[in-house]
Design a protein around this motif. Structure first.
Motif, short mmCIF file in Angstrom:
data_model
loop_
_atom_site.label_atom_id
_atom_site.label_comp_id
_atom_site.label_asym_id
_atom_site.label_seq_id
_atom_site.Cartn_x
_atom_site.Cartn_y
_atom_site.Cartn_z
N ARG A 195 34.17 46.82 3.71
CA ARG A 195 34.29 46.89 2.30
C ARG A 195 34.91 48.81 2.36
O ARG A 195 35.74 49.13 1.92
N LEU A 196 33.79 48.68 1.76
CA LEU A 196 33.65 50.11 2.19
C LEU A 196 33.79 51.46 3.50
O LEU A 196 34.40 51.83 2.53
N PHE A 197 33.84 50.67 4.17
CA PHE A 197 34.34 51.28 5.46
C PHE A 197 35.69 51.47 5.52
O PHE A 197 36.23 51.60 6.56
N GLY A 198 36.27 50.61 5.11
CA GLY A 198 37.30 49.97 5.48
C GLY A 198 37.94 48.88 6.18
O GLY A 198 38.96 48.69 6.68
N ALA A 199 37.37 47.87 6.99
CA ALA A 199 37.18 47.69 8.22
C ALA A 199 38.09 46.10 8.03
O ALA A 199 38.48 45.75 6.72
N GLY A 200 38.64 45.92 8.83
CA GLY A 200 39.16 44.69 8.72
C GLY A 200 38.92 43.21 8.74
O GLY A 200 37.86 42.59 8.26
N GLU A 201 39.55 42.52 9.94
CA GLU A 201 38.08 40.91 10.06
C GLU A 201 37.03 40.66 9.92
O GLU A 201 36.72 42.12 11.27
N VAL A 202 36.58 40.33 10.34
CA VAL A 202 34.73 40.18 10.43
C VAL A 202 34.84 39.94 11.41
O VAL A 202 34.91 37.92 11.11
N ARG A 203 34.00 39.55 12.76
CA ARG A 203 34.93 38.17 13.20
C ARG A 203 33.13 38.22 14.10
O ARG A 203 32.75 37.47 14.12
N TRP A 204 31.97 39.43 14.38
CA TRP A 204 31.18 39.51 14.55
C TRP A 204 29.98 39.46 13.34
O TRP A 204 30.14 40.20 12.82
N THR A 205 28.73 38.83 13.41
CA THR A 205 27.66 39.44 12.40
C THR A 205 26.29 39.58 13.16
O THR A 205 26.46 39.31 14.59
N PHE A 206 25.48 40.35 11.88
CA PHE A 206 24.31 40.39 12.39
C PHE A 206 23.52 39.32 13.28
O PHE A 206 22.83 38.97 14.34
N ALA A 207 23.57 37.88 13.11
CA ALA A 207 22.82 36.34 13.33
C ALA A 207 23.48 36.71 14.46
O ALA A 207 22.54 35.94 15.95
N ASP A 208 25.53 37.04 14.83
CA ASP A 208 25.51 36.38 16.16
C ASP A 208 25.73 37.34 16.95
O ASP A 208 25.07 36.85 17.93
N LEU A 209 24.74 38.64 17.14
CA LEU A 209 24.55 39.82 17.95
C LEU A 209 22.84 39.31 18.27
O LEU A 209 22.59 39.27 19.15
N ALA A 210 22.43 38.63 16.70
CA ALA A 210 20.50 38.72 17.55
C ALA A 210 20.68 37.57 18.32
O ALA A 210 19.72 37.86 19.37
#
Length: 275
Positions: free
Chosen positions: A84-99
């Motif tokens: 939200r602070l970066f003004g990002a849109g939809e979050v599809r992938w997260t830290f755990a997904d990338l790991a």
């Protein structure tokens, strides 16, 4: 009267030249060459101190001044405020997904497909999709931080509040750490306790620790000089972050709307953390 005007003008020009010299010096510190990836952990002793805001400000500052890739990591997944602070849109992938999918054969272009771009050419790895109670596994944190180091020159980690396990690990394994302290008597006192703990782990960690004294509301009366004397133990730097209404609103950070003092404070924090 004419002489007084001339003296005032000279004094003003001298102050302007000094401010310019300081800004150039800080910018050079932020832009200094680094031979290995620089990872900087940002945490605090309690929520609401402005930790995520400071992490976002640092990331935006590094992305603005540095030519190498900058990564902001949200290692505090419980509420997911960094996107939200970066003004990002939809979050599809997260830290755990990338790991789960990271592999030594992957290229940087494969990795950035799981990241969100932000202003200035930086990248964001969200911690969650905003779910309440989301947790971050310590093994996942170690995998991601070790793997991404080769692709990103500067990484800013928005950690959970202390004493969470990932936050403790981040504080002891990064090259620098930023401890966000509320500009209150209680905030300063508890932050001093954390600094004593850091010094007990290894004295060499204190000179690479920066305390961001955050004035999150108008009228906070802690004297920054006295706070710096109390918190500057073992070589830790203490820098104030003044109150800014644009930041207090909690929405997307638009640097053009920030007060000049806020931008200068963010640059000073970034320079201290990089130096």
């Amino acid at each position: 009267p004419a002489r007084r005007v001339v003296r005032a003008l000279r004094k003003g020009l001298s102050a302007t030249a000094k401010d310019t010299e300081t800004a150039v010096r800080l910018a050079r510190a932020v832009q200094q060459p680094i031979t290995t990836g620089r990872q900087i952990a940002v945490t605090s002793i309690r929520g609401g101190a402005g930790k995520s805001t400071v992490a976002a400000l640092l990331s935006l500052t590094f992305a603005h001044y540095r030519a190498d890739p900058v990564l902001a990591i949200e290692a505090d997944p419980s509420l997911g405020t960094l996107p939200r602070l970066f003004g990002a849109g939809e979050v599809r992938w997260t830290f755990a997904d990338l790991a789960r999918i990271l592999d030594p054969s992957m290229r940087v272009t494969d990795v950035t497909g799981y990241l969100l771009p932000f202003t200035g050419g930086g990248w964001l790895l969200p911690g969650s999709q905003g779910a309440v109670g989301a947790q971050l596994d310590l093994d996942a944190y170690r995998i991601v931080m070790t793997s991404l180091r080769r692709w990103f020159g500067t990484t800013v980690v928005d950690c959970e509040t202390l004493p969470a396990e990932v936050a403790r690990t981040a504080m002891t394994t990064t090259q620098a750490r930023v401890l966000v302290a509320p500009a209150t008597a209680a905030g300063v006192a508890t932050t001093r306790t954390v600094l004593d703990w850091i010094g007990g782990l290894h004295r060499s960690m204190l000179p690479t620790t920066v305390v961001a004294l955050a004035y999150t509301s108008p009228g906070m009366g802690v004297d920054p000089r006295k706070a710096a004397e109390y918190l500057g133990v073992g070589g830790a730097a203490v820098l104030p972050l003044p109150y800014d209404r644009a930041l207090a609103e909690g929405g997307e950070i638009r640097t053009a709307l920030l007060a000049q003092g806020t931008r200068e404070a963010a640059l000073a924090l970034a320079a201290e953390a990089m130096d």
